[in-house]
Structure formats: structure tokens, C-alpha cells
Scaffold this motif. Structure first.
Motif, PDB file in Angstrom:
ATOM      1  N   PHE A   1       0.826  -1.210   0.000  1.00  0.00           N
ATOM      2  CA  PHE A   1       0.000   0.000   0.000  1.00  0.00           C
ATOM      3  C   PHE A   1       0.860   1.260   0.000  1.00  0.00           C
ATOM      4  O   PHE A   1       0.502   2.255  -0.632  1.00  0.00           O
ATOM      5  CB  PHE A   1      -0.950  -0.003   1.199  1.00  0.00           C
ATOM      6  CG  PHE A   1      -2.203  -0.791   0.973  1.00  0.00           C
ATOM      7  CD1 PHE A   1      -3.288  -0.223   0.319  1.00  0.00           C
ATOM      8  CD2 PHE A   1      -2.307  -2.112   1.396  1.00  0.00           C
ATOM      9  CE1 PHE A   1      -4.453  -0.940   0.103  1.00  0.00           C
ATOM     10  CE2 PHE A   1      -3.465  -2.843   1.180  1.00  0.00           C
ATOM     11  CZ  PHE A   1      -4.541  -2.260   0.528  1.00  0.00           C
ATOM     12  N   ARG A   2       1.984   1.234   0.721  1.00  0.00           N
ATOM     13  CA  ARG A   2       2.872   2.391   0.686  1.00  0.00           C
ATOM     14  C   ARG A   2       3.469   2.578  -0.698  1.00  0.00           C
ATOM     15  O   ARG A   2       3.622   3.703  -1.179  1.00  0.00           O
ATOM     16  CB  ARG A   2       3.999   2.238   1.715  1.00  0.00           C
ATOM     17  CG  ARG A   2       3.549   2.388   3.138  1.00  0.00           C
ATOM     18  CD  ARG A   2       4.710   2.734   4.039  1.00  0.00           C
ATOM     19  NE  ARG A   2       5.766   1.745   3.986  1.00  0.00           N
ATOM     20  CZ  ARG A   2       5.887   0.732   4.829  1.00  0.00           C
ATOM     21  NH1 ARG A   2       4.995   0.574   5.792  1.00  0.00           N
ATOM     22  NH2 ARG A   2       6.879  -0.124   4.727  1.00  0.00           N
ATOM     23  N   GLY A   3       3.818   1.466  -1.356  1.00  0.00           N
ATOM     24  CA  GLY A   3       4.343   1.553  -2.714  1.00  0.00           C
ATOM     25  C   GLY A   3       3.327   2.108  -3.690  1.00  0.00           C
ATOM     26  O   GLY A   3       3.692   2.758  -4.679  1.00  0.00           O
ATOM     27  N   LEU A   4       2.054   1.861  -3.418  1.00  0.00           N
ATOM     28  CA  LEU A   4       0.986   2.400  -4.257  1.00  0.00           C
ATOM     29  C   LEU A   4       0.610   3.822  -3.866  1.00  0.00           C
ATOM     30  O   LEU A   4      -0.292   4.414  -4.474  1.00  0.00           O
ATOM     31  CB  LEU A   4      -0.250   1.496  -4.167  1.00  0.00           C
ATOM     32  CG  LEU A   4      -0.087   0.077  -4.732  1.00  0.00           C
ATOM     33  CD1 LEU A   4      -1.278  -0.784  -4.362  1.00  0.00           C
ATOM     34  CD2 LEU A   4       0.086   0.119  -6.246  1.00  0.00           C
ATOM     35  N   GLY A   5       1.285   4.369  -2.869  1.00  0.00           N
ATOM     36  CA  GLY A   5       1.023   5.746  -2.446  1.00  0.00           C
ATOM     37  C   GLY A   5      -0.144   5.891  -1.490  1.00  0.00           C
ATOM     38  O   GLY A   5      -0.621   7.001  -1.255  1.00  0.00           O
ATOM     39  N   ASP A   6      -0.606   4.776  -0.924  1.00  0.00           N
ATOM     40  CA  ASP A   6      -1.753   4.811  -0.011  1.00  0.00           C
ATOM     41  C   ASP A   6      -1.268   4.510   1.406  1.00  0.00           C
ATOM     42  O   ASP A   6      -0.971   3.360   1.746  1.00  0.00           O
ATOM     43  CB  ASP A   6      -2.796   3.785  -0.445  1.00  0.00           C
ATOM     44  CG  ASP A   6      -4.045   3.814   0.427  1.00  0.00           C
ATOM     45  OD1 ASP A   6      -4.117   4.675   1.326  1.00  0.00           O
ATOM     46  OD2 ASP A   6      -4.949   2.990   0.209  1.00  0.00           O
ATOM     47  N   THR A   7      -1.165   5.523   2.239  1.00  0.00           N
ATOM     48  CA  THR A   7      -0.772   5.340   3.640  1.00  0.00           C
ATOM     49  C   THR A   7      -1.962   5.384   4.588  1.00  0.00           C
ATOM     50  O   THR A   7      -1.819   5.056   5.767  1.00  0.00           O
ATOM     51  CB  THR A   7       0.242   6.433   4.041  1.00  0.00           C
ATOM     52  OG1 THR A   7      -0.338   7.721   3.794  1.00  0.00           O
ATOM     53  CG2 THR A   7       1.527   6.306   3.251  1.00  0.00           C
ATOM     54  N   LYS A   8      -3.128   5.789   4.076  1.00  0.00           N
ATOM     55  CA  LYS A   8      -4.312   5.912   4.922  1.00  0.00           C
ATOM     56  C   LYS A   8      -4.905   4.553   5.273  1.00  0.00           C
ATOM     57  O   LYS A   8      -5.303   4.308   6.424  1.00  0.00           O
ATOM     58  CB  LYS A   8      -5.358   6.776   4.211  1.00  0.00           C
ATOM     59  CG  LYS A   8      -6.620   7.009   5.022  1.00  0.00           C
ATOM     60  CD  LYS A   8      -7.604   7.887   4.265  1.00  0.00           C
ATOM     61  CE  LYS A   8      -8.890   8.100   5.061  1.00  0.00           C
ATOM     62  NZ  LYS A   8      -9.857   8.948   4.327  1.00  0.00           N
ATOM     63  N   THR A   9      -4.973   3.661   4.285  1.00  0.00           N
ATOM     64  CA  THR A   9      -5.574   2.347   4.516  1.00  0.00           C
ATOM     65  C   THR A   9      -4.829   1.544   5.579  1.00  0.00           C
ATOM     66  O   THR A   9      -5.463   0.999   6.500  1.00  0.00           O
ATOM     67  CB  THR A   9      -5.652   1.554   3.199  1.00  0.00           C
ATOM     68  OG1 THR A   9      -6.439   2.290   2.250  1.00  0.00           O
ATOM     69  CG2 THR A   9      -6.278   0.191   3.418  1.00  0.00           C
ATOM     70  N   PRO A  10      -3.486   1.428   5.534  1.00  0.00           N
ATOM     71  CA  PRO A  10      -2.788   0.712   6.615  1.00  0.00           C
ATOM     72  C   PRO A  10      -2.991   1.358   7.980  1.00  0.00           C
ATOM     73  O   PRO A  10      -3.051   0.658   8.991  1.00  0.00           O
ATOM     74  CB  PRO A  10      -1.309   0.779   6.184  1.00  0.00           C
ATOM     75  CG  PRO A  10      -1.343   0.972   4.714  1.00  0.00           C
ATOM     76  CD  PRO A  10      -2.553   1.807   4.448  1.00  0.00           C
TER      77      PRO A  10
END
Length: 374
Positions: free
Chosen positions: A42-51
Motif C-alpha cells: 500500500f505504501r508503494g501504491l502511495g496509499d498510507t491511509k488504509t494501513p
């Protein structure tokens, strides 16, 4: 466990409790691995909110299950382990579900699905998927080898410094343990800054690879690439400055309130005084850590895995070399020597990382500016 139990002359209480705890905790190892992998995806995809939201599920579940299993059901340490395992899987499954829902990452690679290619002939998508998967796994394994090498380097330096503190005796070892524990909390904060700069750089680099439609090659080289290089440099510089400022503020606050902090962590006046004596160099190391961690995040964000591992081992050699060069006769000087070695470790990582990044992107920016002037 057996050696530790023999050392404490305890074969019934500690041994049985620790053994039961580890047996239950072992069932959570797959969940922990999945959690770390999903966070990285998810961090690699630019999404830090979901984790972050899923980590809240873990914390809330732990908060509810701990008193229920430990106190109400009287499971003790086993209840704590079971609570952690259940909470870990409750937080992992939403990540797996969202990853499949958004990106269909778990589609079976061996499933046969014939489609027509450009020439009109049927082709097997499973072969294409397997080839792509094989290529991706090779890249993943390469990055994993470098990261394992980097982790081994960090474990080496941590173990080496802890061993040197233990050689000095129980009081210096306890003082080092106290300051190291405080440093661990700062490391968690710095690690979040590392993740932030890594995610921002990954987004910036990914966006720079998108070529707009109906755009000439000259315009791309002059405008798009030059703009992305400038933005990447700005993200890196601002991240380092922000991290250094935040860590410096926290370190100054810790230094001013060191007596209050250490009093809350130990009742021994001797250990308290030993920790106070090494606090100045310890605080300096934390400030350097606030710069070193985002620099490492820059290397990770630019996918420079190999140099990341190399810089860690160079820092290890500098740390060990400094420890043997800076010699002292009394305990206080020796304790300062350990944290001085840690400071040298951080400085080496900063110099290596900044030099590497500046060389790669400043050179690219200069070439693009020269092309634009021509």
C-alpha cells in the motif's frame, strides 16, 4: 529460553509461562509477515491511509481482548499472546480484501483464459501472466536480498554496541539500555518520516514516467522531465529539513526534562546519574538520527536498494572503527564512546545517502537545463 531459565534458577514459573507464550505467539507469525508485506504494498501504491485505519483495528481489538483474556478468563501471559494473534489477523484480512478488490492481485496465474491478440490469433493470458509474475519475482528477490543485507548490518551494529555496554558492567549496561529505549521511541517517529518521504518520492517518480498524449519528445525532455527532477529534489530537501526540525525540538525537550524522564524509568540513583552523564552525546545522536532516517527513505523511494545496503555496512565499519579509536579509561568516557560511535554511524549514512542522491538527480537536472538552454 532454557539457558535464561537456568541462569535465573527458575524451571517452573518463567519456563512454563514463557514457553506457552511463545507457542501461542508463533501462530501469529504468518499474520505479522502478511501485515508487513501488505503495508509495503500500500505504501508503494502511495496509499498510507488504509494501513493506518487497519492498524486502528489492531489496537482497538487488542485493547478489548487483553483485559478479557488476561483478567476475566485468567489466561495470564497466554491471554496476552492470544489477544495479539487474534488482533493481528483481524487487521490483516481487511488489507487483503481491499487489495484484491482494488487491484485484483490474487487472480490465479494458472487459470486458462484465451483472448485474441492483435494478429487475430488466440493467445493464452496465463502464459503472459506467468512471465510477468516471474519477472516481478526476480526483482522482488533482488530487492529482498539487499534489504536483508541492510537489516543484518543494522542488527550487527546494535548487537555490537549492546555487547560493549554489557562488558562495562551492570550499571553502565542499564544506563545504556535506558537511553537506548528512549532512542527507540524516537526511531519509531523517524521511521514514520522515512515512510512519508519514501511514499512521496515513489509518487513523484511514478508521475514523471507518465507521458502526456500529443506531446513531442523535445517538449517532454524540456518540460516534463525537468519539472519532475526539480520536484524530486524539492521533496527530498523539504523532508530532511522537516524531520531534522521535529527531531531537534523533541531532543531539546528531552534534554531539558531528562531528570523527569529518567526518574520515571528507574528508581536507582546510580543508574540515573550514569544515564545523565551520557545524555548530551545521546541527544546529539538523536538529532543526527532525524536526518539519517529520511535520507534512508530517499534511497528507498528511488529504489536504490544496493547502495542502501552498502551505506549501512560502511556506517558499520565507521562505527566499529570509531569505537576502537576513541579510547577512554573510566566508565563515563567508555559510555560516551558507545554513543559517539552511534553518532558516527548516523553521520556516515547521511554523507553517503546525500552524496548519492545529489549526484544522481543534480546531474540529471543540470543536463536537462543545458538542453533547454541549447
Amino acid at each position: 529460553l532454557k539457558k535464561q531459565s537456568d541462569y535465573n534458577n527458575d524451571h517452573n514459573g518463567m519456563w512454563n509461562v514463557a514457553l506457552q507464550y511463545m507457542k501461542i505467539k508463533a501462530w501469529g507469525s504468518p499474520g505479522t509477515t502478511l501485515w508487513l508485506v501488505m503495508n509495503g504494498i500500500f505504501r508503494g501504491l502511495g496509499d498510507t491511509k488504509t494501513p493506518l485505519l487497519c492498524s486502528l483495528i489492531f489496537n482497538i481489538s487488542n485493547f478489548i481482548l487483553d483485559p478479557l483474556l488476561i483478567v476475566r478468563l485468567k489466561m495470564g501471559a497466554s491471554g496476552a499472546a492470544l489477544s495479539n494473534v487474534i488482533s493481528k489477523y483481524l487487521s490483516v484480512f481487511p488489507l487483503l480484501f481491499l487489495l484484491q478488490k482494488r487491484y485484483c492481485c490474487f487472480t490465479l496465474l494458472w487459470r486458462k483464459k484465451n483472448t485474441k491478440g492483435r494478429d487475430g490469433n488466440e493467445q493464452d493470458d496465463s502464459l503472459i501472466n506467468q512471465h510477468s509474475f516471474s519477472k516481478m519475482m526476480r526483482r522482488y528477490m533482488t530487492a529482498s536480498v539487499y534489504l536483508v543485507g541492510q537489516t543484518a548490518g543494522k542488527v550487527f551494529s546494535t548487537t555490537y554496541c549492546a555487547r560493549q555496554a554489557a562488558i562495562l558492567g551492570p550499571i553502565p549496561a542499564a544506563a545504556y539500555s535506558l537511553t537506548h529505549q528512549i532512542g527507540f521511541y524516537i526511531s519509531i517517529l523517524c521511521n514514520s518520516m522515512t515512510i512519508a518521504v519514501q511514499t512521496l518520492l515513489s509518487r513523484e517518480i511514478a508521475s514523471s514516467t507518465k507521458i502526456p498524449k500529443k506531446t513531442s519528445l523535445q517538449q517532454i525532455q524540456r518540460d516534463d522531465n525537468m519539472h519532475s527532477s526539480r520536484d524530486i529534489l524539492n521533496v527530498a530537501k523539504s523532508s530532511i529539513m522537516a524531520s531534522a526540525f521535529i527531531t531537534s525540538c523533541i531532543s531539546i525537550a528531552l534534554f531539558l526534562g531528562k531528570d523527569l524522564v529518567l526518574t520515571g524509568m528507574t528508581n536507582s540513583q546510580v543508574i540515573h546519574e550514569a544515564a545523565v552523564n551520557i545524555f548530551p552525546i545521546f541527544i546529539l545522536t538523536q538529532v543526527l538520527k532525524g536526518i539519517s532516517f529520511p535520507v534512508n527513505g530517499i534511497l528507498l523511494g528511488t529504489l536504490d536498494w544496493e547502495f542502501y545496503m552498502l551505506s549501512t555496512w560502511l556506517a558499520n565499519m565507521a562505527c566499529v572503527g570509531c569505537f576502537h579509536l576513541v579510547r577512554g579509561s573510566n566508565t563515563q568516557v567508555s559510555m560516551r564512546r558507545i554513543w559517539t560511535s552511534w553518532a558516527v554511524f548516523m553521520i556516515t549514512q547521511i554523507i553517503c545517502g546525500v552524496t548519492r542522491f545529489h549526484y544522481r538527480f543534480s546531474r540529471q537536472k543540470k543536463i536537462e537545463e543545458e538542453k533547454d538552454d541549447a
